[in-house]
Design an enzyme around this catalytic site. Structure first.
Site, PDB file in Angstrom:
ATOM      1  N   HIS A  66      13.827   6.119  36.172  1.00  0.00           N
ATOM      2  CA  HIS A  66      14.105   4.894  35.394  1.00  0.00           C
ATOM      3  C   HIS A  66      15.045   3.939  36.128  1.00  0.00           C
ATOM      4  O   HIS A  66      14.685   2.761  36.321  1.00  0.00           O
ATOM      5  CB  HIS A  66      14.658   5.271  34.021  1.00  0.00           C
ATOM      6  CG  HIS A  66      15.335   4.137  33.321  1.00  0.00           C
ATOM      7  ND1 HIS A  66      14.658   2.999  32.942  1.00  0.00           N
ATOM      8  CD2 HIS A  66      16.642   3.947  32.966  1.00  0.00           C
ATOM      9  CE1 HIS A  66      15.515   2.152  32.371  1.00  0.00           C
ATOM     10  NE2 HIS A  66      16.715   2.713  32.379  1.00  0.00           N
ATOM     11  N   GLU A  94      28.133   6.845  32.647  1.00  0.00           N
ATOM     12  CA  GLU A  94      27.993   7.200  31.237  1.00  0.00           C
ATOM     13  C   GLU A  94      27.373   8.582  31.033  1.00  0.00           C
ATOM     14  O   GLU A  94      27.800   9.331  30.154  1.00  0.00           O
ATOM     15  CB  GLU A  94      27.140   6.140  30.530  1.00  0.00           C
ATOM     16  CG  GLU A  94      26.952   6.406  29.035  1.00  0.00           C
ATOM     17  CD  GLU A  94      26.129   5.329  28.375  1.00  0.00           C
ATOM     18  OE1 GLU A  94      25.577   4.486  29.112  1.00  0.00           O
ATOM     19  OE2 GLU A  94      26.024   5.319  27.145  1.00  0.00           O
ATOM     20  N   ASP A  95      26.402   8.932  31.872  1.00  0.00           N
ATOM     21  CA  ASP A  95      25.591  10.120  31.606  1.00  0.00           C
ATOM     22  C   ASP A  95      25.799  11.271  32.583  1.00  0.00           C
ATOM     23  O   ASP A  95      25.150  12.321  32.440  1.00  0.00           O
ATOM     24  CB  ASP A  95      24.093   9.745  31.602  1.00  0.00           C
ATOM     25  CG  ASP A  95      23.751   8.767  30.496  1.00  0.00           C
ATOM     26  OD1 ASP A  95      22.816   7.968  30.701  1.00  0.00           O
ATOM     27  OD2 ASP A  95      24.431   8.786  29.448  1.00  0.00           O
ATOM     28  N   ASP A 157      16.866  -3.186  33.343  1.00  0.00           N
ATOM     29  CA  ASP A 157      16.888  -1.937  32.576  1.00  0.00           C
ATOM     30  C   ASP A 157      16.022  -2.063  31.320  1.00  0.00           C
ATOM     31  O   ASP A 157      15.194  -1.187  31.019  1.00  0.00           O
ATOM     32  CB  ASP A 157      18.334  -1.611  32.216  1.00  0.00           C
ATOM     33  CG  ASP A 157      18.441  -0.431  31.268  1.00  0.00           C
ATOM     34  OD1 ASP A 157      18.807  -0.643  30.089  1.00  0.00           O
ATOM     35  OD2 ASP A 157      18.169   0.704  31.692  1.00  0.00           O
ATOM     36  N   ASP A 277      -7.051 -25.358  23.332  1.00  0.00           N
ATOM     37  CA  ASP A 277      -7.722 -26.606  23.695  1.00  0.00           C
ATOM     38  C   ASP A 277      -6.813 -27.480  24.556  1.00  0.00           C
ATOM     39  O   ASP A 277      -6.565 -28.638  24.254  1.00  0.00           O
ATOM     40  CB  ASP A 277      -8.140 -27.358  22.420  1.00  0.00           C
ATOM     41  CG  ASP A 277      -9.095 -28.500  22.738  1.00  0.00           C
ATOM     42  OD1 ASP A 277      -9.149 -29.447  21.937  1.00  0.00           O
ATOM     43  OD2 ASP A 277      -9.754 -28.461  23.794  1.00  0.00           O
TER      44      ASP A 277
END
Length: 724
Positions: A66, A94-95, A157, A277
């Site tokens: 990701h 963060e992860d 992201d 159109d």
């Protein structure tokens, strides 16, 4: 021990041939970077992959795919190395166990700041999802004020998340799609990043309304052949004139997206056919002076629609967008939208603030970036006293839609109208009957006329009277399609009498140029014309002239002169004879026509066929239809070409080309260089790689045709050319 040490002390980086496909895709997109910086990207991937080891997405793919995909999105925009590295690592703080300090020590403080700026958006806990989104948005705006690259990463992201939204639950898909359409796509537009904005809108629309998206997408793909051919012919005509004026240009037809069609259908109450159109083209030239020169050229090909020209070159939009916009009267009754800009303007229009890095590496910021910085700074400054994040978010939403105004009804309901809308547009927005009987309005309790323009935040009340009715002058200042359509419908009966009077004046003026007048036209000739064209009375013809459905000059030519009888002696019209052959000079077009089946031109071997009501029809001697015509030998006329021949003659070419944007314009340009006019363009066949196009062109003789074929055949995109 630092979390980075075991990662960096690991095995030697894999050679390019052993890199995963998604990393190779990133390298390919970042080919504009120096080799050492691309090596830094691979090192960042190794760090990110090791940090995210064991983590997977809901689709089951390794999580690292990701952030690398987000970085690839940015690489396609041409951003700098620091932004790409930060995008690869944007979820690590963060992860994963990695810290800001460790990232800074390996990749620099700027990368660490960018990663931290993105990370902070999701750190806090909130009472509910709405407040969380609003506070995250406030923090994102604050981070943008420090470094605009934070929002670039966030947009990339979000774009990849939207591309892979299928793995989410139905509830999550709806929430994320609505957030994308309400917040992220408008931010991308406000920053001038139209390519990303368009994809976010399309993906958001598909997730939110899959059935509607599928229906519109299918309708776009299966547009009538007539429309595709009309688009091709218009493109060819524009390209031909531009070449004759010596322009170096790119001309590409623009295709509407399902989202843009959907929003226009809803906002203006139009059908799919009405929205479609309109033809659209983008013309890219070399310099600003050429933009204005090209504007004059396209206006000479098709007449401009009054009041529809916008100069965003001299006065750019708030997001730095620059272009000349004009709307032309099309040859098929459909308007033609043309955008004219330089290459730099085109780059900024598509990439916005990201164009800074791809257009001038290390140079000064472009206008889009300067305006974005100013917008964010002013927004933060003006919203410091906002009571809550939710209030801040709502205020910013209004700022993100500069082309709309938000108004309040007396009951407190909110109505959105296009920019520059008037109180009369508001009246028709409430209800058609309210608009038809409107006489004035109260804006913020102050009495104002119906032409008053509105701004966001105003409260509007419409004053009506049963005896009131629409006036023609209303069409001069209303903005919305709903108001314009309703007014025209009401005026139709009132306009008929005015139209008859105007048509009478227009026809009389045209007749005066031919030394006649409507009063002097014989009654029998006038009645014959009306009967031939199925007009019940003269007033209907005059009204049609005023409404532009019939040209006054053409009507005047028929009424003022008795047309020659084609059954008269054909020889008189043909001029000299040579032996048994009647020689064609090109001046006999009234009684001589050239067959569409074989399209003869001077230099071809020809024969004539005498046809009742059409005079002599000329065929090539190798025409496939001659076998049928030989059944009536008494109708054959022996003809040939005179030494001096005037006029242009139609012929058809079958051209096989690469199927990609801009190819049609290249072929049309080559035809123009050979001094030939394009009469029609038609796609005969096309697949993913190859297109077969039929060009109807005008040439003076076979030598001229050979020159046209030779010039077209030289193009690198052309695989074959032949006369049809």
């Amino acid at each position: 021990m630092s979390q980075l040490e075991p990662i960096l002390a690991g095995p030697t980086p894999a050679p390019d041939a052993e890199l995963p496909d998604y990393v190779r895709a990133l390298e390919a997109a970042a080919i504009y970077l120096p080799e050492d910086q691309r090596a830094t990207l691979v090192r960042a991937w190794r760090v990110g992959a090791a940090a995210h080891a064991g983590q997977t997405r809901k689709s089951g793919e390794p999580y690292i795919t990701h952030p690398v995909a987000a970085a690839t999105v940015l690489a396609e925009q041409g951003v700098d190395i620091e932004t790409l590295v930060a995008a690869i690592l944007h979820d690590t703080i963060e992860d994963t166990p990695l810290t800001r300090e460790e990232i800074a020590s390996e990749f620099g403080a700027t990368v660490a700041d960018l990663v931290e700026g993105v990370t902070k958006l999701d750190k806090l806990q909130f009472r509910d999802r709405q407040e969380a989104a609003a506070e995250s948005f406030r923090k994102m705006m604050l981070a943008m004020a420090r470094d605009l690259r934070v929002i670039l990463i966030k947009l990339a992201d979000r774009l990849h998340n939207m591309r892979t939204l299928g793995a989410q639950s139905a509830e999550a898909r709806t929430r994320i799609a609505r957030e994308t359409l309400e917040i992220y796509a408008p931010i991308a537009q406000r920053l001038g990043m139209n390519l990303i904005k368009a994809e976010l809108q399309d993906l958001g629309f598909r997730a939110l309304h899959p059935w509607r998206h599928a229906v519109l997408a299918r309708r776009i793909r299966t547009q009538p052949v007539v429309r595709r051919e009309a688009l091709a012919k218009i493109e060819a005509q524009l390209a031909q004139r531009l070449v004759k004026e010596g322009f170096d240009f790119r001309l590409v037809g623009r295709v509407k997206s399902p989202w843009s069609i959907y929003t226009k259908m809803r906002a203006e109450g139009k059908t799919f056919t009405q929205v479609m159109d309109m033809f659209g083209f983008r013309l890219v030239v070399r310099s600003v002076p050429e933009c204005y020169h090209a504007l004059g050229v396209v206006h000479s090909v098709f007449k401009p629609v009054d009041g529809r020209f916008r100069d965003f070159v001299a006065i750019p939009k708030a997001n730095g967008y620059q272009s000349l916009h004009t709307v032309l009267f099309g040859p098929y009754g459909s308007p033609i939208e043309v955008q004219i800009r330089t290459e730099e303007m085109d780059l900024i229009a598509e990439r916005g603030i990201a164009a800074h890095w791809s257009y001038k590496h290390g140079g000064s910021a472009n206008s889009a970036q300067n305006r974005a910085q100013s917008w964010v700074a002013n927004l933060i400054e003006s919203q410091r006293a906002t009571g809550s994040s939710l209030e801040f978010l709502e205020n910013v939403k209004i700022d993100l839609f500069p082309d709309e105004v938000y108004l309040f009804t007396p009951k407190g309901d909110i109505m959105a109208l296009p920019r520059n809308s008037t109180t009369l547009d508001f009246a028709y927005g409430v209800h058609t009957d309210v608009g038809n009987h409107a006489v004035a309005a109260r804006v913020d309790k102050r009495l104002v006329p119906l032409r008053t323009k509105l701004v966001s935040g105003q409260s509007v009340e419409i004053i009506t009277a049963k005896s009131a009715a629409p006036k023609p002058q209303w069409l001069e200042f209303v903005v919305t399609g709903k108001a314009r359509t309703a007014i025209r419908h009401q005026l139709k009966q009132l306009e008929h009498e005015d139209a008859v009077q105007l048509g009478h004046r227009m026809l009389d003026r045209a007749l005066e140029g031919l030394g006649s007048s409507l009063d002097r036209v014989p009654q029998t000739r006038l009645e014959s014309y009306l009967a031939d064209h199925r007009y019940p009375r003269l007033e209907a013809l005059l009204a049609d002239i005023a409404l532009g459905n019939r040209m006054p000059t053409q009507v005047a030519q028929v009424l003022a002169h008795r047309l020659p009888d084609k059954s008269d002696a054909v020889d008189l019209a043909f001029g000299a004879r040579q032996g048994e052959k009647i020689l064609i000079t090109g001046a006999e077009r009234g009684v001589v026509t050239f067959a569409n089946c074989c399209m003869p031109i001077p230099g071809d071997d020809v024969m004539g066929y005498h046809t009742a009501g059409r005079g002599v029809v000329v065929h090539r001697t190798d025409c496939a239809n001659l076998a049928e015509y030989r059944k009536s030998p008494e109708r054959w006329v022996s003809i040939g070409w005179d030494r001096e021949i005037t006029g242009d003659y139609q012929v058809a070419l079958r051209v096989e080309v690469d199927n990609r944007p801009g190819v049609l314009a290249q072929v049309a340009a080559a035809i123009a260089v050979a001094d030939s006019n394009i009469d029609s363009v038609e796609y005969l066949d096309r697949d993913k790689n190859i297109a077969v196009i039929r060009f109807g062109i005008e040439v003076s003789d076979r030598t001229h045709l050979a020159d046209v074929i030779r010039r077209v055949r030289r193009l690198g995109v052309v695989h074959g050319v032949q006369r049809m």
